[in-house]
Design a protein around this motif. Sequence first.
Motif, short mmCIF file in Angstrom:
data_model
loop_
_atom_site.label_atom_id
_atom_site.label_comp_id
_atom_site.label_asym_id
_atom_site.label_seq_id
_atom_site.Cartn_x
_atom_site.Cartn_y
_atom_site.Cartn_z
N ILE A 19 0.86 -1.34 -0.27
CA ILE A 19 0.14 -0.26 -0.20
C ILE A 19 0.76 1.31 0.05
O ILE A 19 0.65 2.43 -0.79
N MET A 20 2.34 1.63 0.52
CA MET A 20 2.87 2.65 1.01
C MET A 20 3.40 3.13 -0.81
O MET A 20 3.70 3.44 -0.60
N ALA A 21 3.89 1.52 -1.35
CA ALA A 21 4.62 1.72 -2.03
C ALA A 21 3.40 1.96 -3.03
O ALA A 21 4.00 1.80 -4.60
N ILE A 110 15.43 11.80 1.72
CA ILE A 110 14.96 13.24 0.75
C ILE A 110 15.35 12.87 -0.62
O ILE A 110 15.52 12.82 -2.02
N GLU A 111 16.79 11.75 -0.74
CA GLU A 111 17.50 11.65 -2.19
C GLU A 111 17.04 10.97 -2.77
O GLU A 111 16.72 10.83 -4.12
N ALA A 112 15.94 10.63 -1.77
CA ALA A 112 15.20 8.99 -2.95
C ALA A 112 14.60 9.53 -3.53
O ALA A 112 13.79 9.49 -4.51
N THR A 113 13.54 10.42 -2.59
CA THR A 113 12.33 11.32 -3.45
C THR A 113 13.07 12.53 -4.61
O THR A 113 11.72 11.92 -5.44
N ALA A 114 13.97 12.91 -4.66
CA ALA A 114 14.57 13.15 -5.81
C ALA A 114 14.52 12.48 -6.56
O ALA A 114 14.80 12.58 -8.19
N LEU A 115 15.63 11.32 -6.49
CA LEU A 115 15.94 10.30 -7.98
C LEU A 115 13.90 10.33 -8.37
O LEU A 115 14.16 9.92 -9.89
N ALA A 116 13.81 9.37 -7.22
CA ALA A 116 12.31 9.64 -8.16
C ALA A 116 11.35 10.59 -8.48
O ALA A 116 10.67 10.15 -9.60
N ARG A 117 11.49 12.00 -8.29
CA ARG A 117 10.34 12.96 -8.80
C ARG A 117 11.72 12.92 -10.47
O ARG A 117 10.95 12.94 -11.48
N VAL A 125 8.05 9.51 -5.55
CA VAL A 125 7.65 10.23 -4.61
C VAL A 125 6.76 10.08 -3.52
O VAL A 125 7.50 11.02 -2.41
N ALA A 126 6.16 10.36 -3.44
CA ALA A 126 4.67 10.18 -2.76
C ALA A 126 5.10 9.11 -1.00
O ALA A 126 5.18 8.91 -0.49
N PHE A 169 0.18 16.93 -8.08
CA PHE A 169 -0.34 16.95 -6.42
C PHE A 169 1.70 17.21 -5.23
O PHE A 169 2.05 17.15 -4.63
N GLN A 170 2.18 16.29 -5.91
CA GLN A 170 3.18 16.22 -5.75
C GLN A 170 4.54 17.40 -5.90
O GLN A 170 5.72 17.17 -4.84
#
Length: 212
Positions: A19-21, A110-117, A125-126, A169-170
């Motif tokens: 669910i989280m993924a 944060i770096e994982a978020t940036a890579l996903a973006r 990202v979410a 949204f993200q």
Amino acid sequence: MTLSVSLADQIALELRADIMAGRLLPGMALVEVDLVKAYNASRNTIREALHRLGQEGLTRYVRNKGVMVRRLERSEVRDLFVVRRTLELQAIAQSGALTDAQVEGMHNAIEATALARDREDWRAVATHSLVFHQLIVGLMRSPLFDEFFAQVIAQLRLVFCAAIDEQRFQSPWLERDREIYALLVRADKPAAGKAMSVYLNDSERLTLALFT
């Protein structure tokens, strides 16, 4: 002393991680016979795991359809943000200087978020942004709060799936996560708390707008 985790617990944790993924979306059916095969588990074990997810507010039983991933209501989202404000702001207020492990964990999220973006993988990202906020709650060093907040953000993840334009949204949140992180690293708790308060107000407003 290490507490043992039952197979039902483990299956429930893996389904929550799905669910989280963003792999399990609101309205999807969780079919017992499929889960029995996937996890090589008994029907009773699968039912116990699904019951636990129901207790966490992630699934519900629908007559003639079985267990399905939940769609949350607007009032429930408001309540989730009450919880977020209570825990995240308190975690910042009582935090001390970050340990090396805490700095590394937040930096990695944060770096994982940036890579996903950069990949334009907005579901990821979410997910990674919510992991960052879970690490903030982790500053309280309370396993009970950590487990409770994991359930809260899994419910939020289901709500975020309702965004028609996930990119729009993200997109705003990564730089604001970076700002909060930098303030925490500098141990500027008043500024970090203020930034988090504004962040949560804006996030709640945009999330509730998904219901209009």
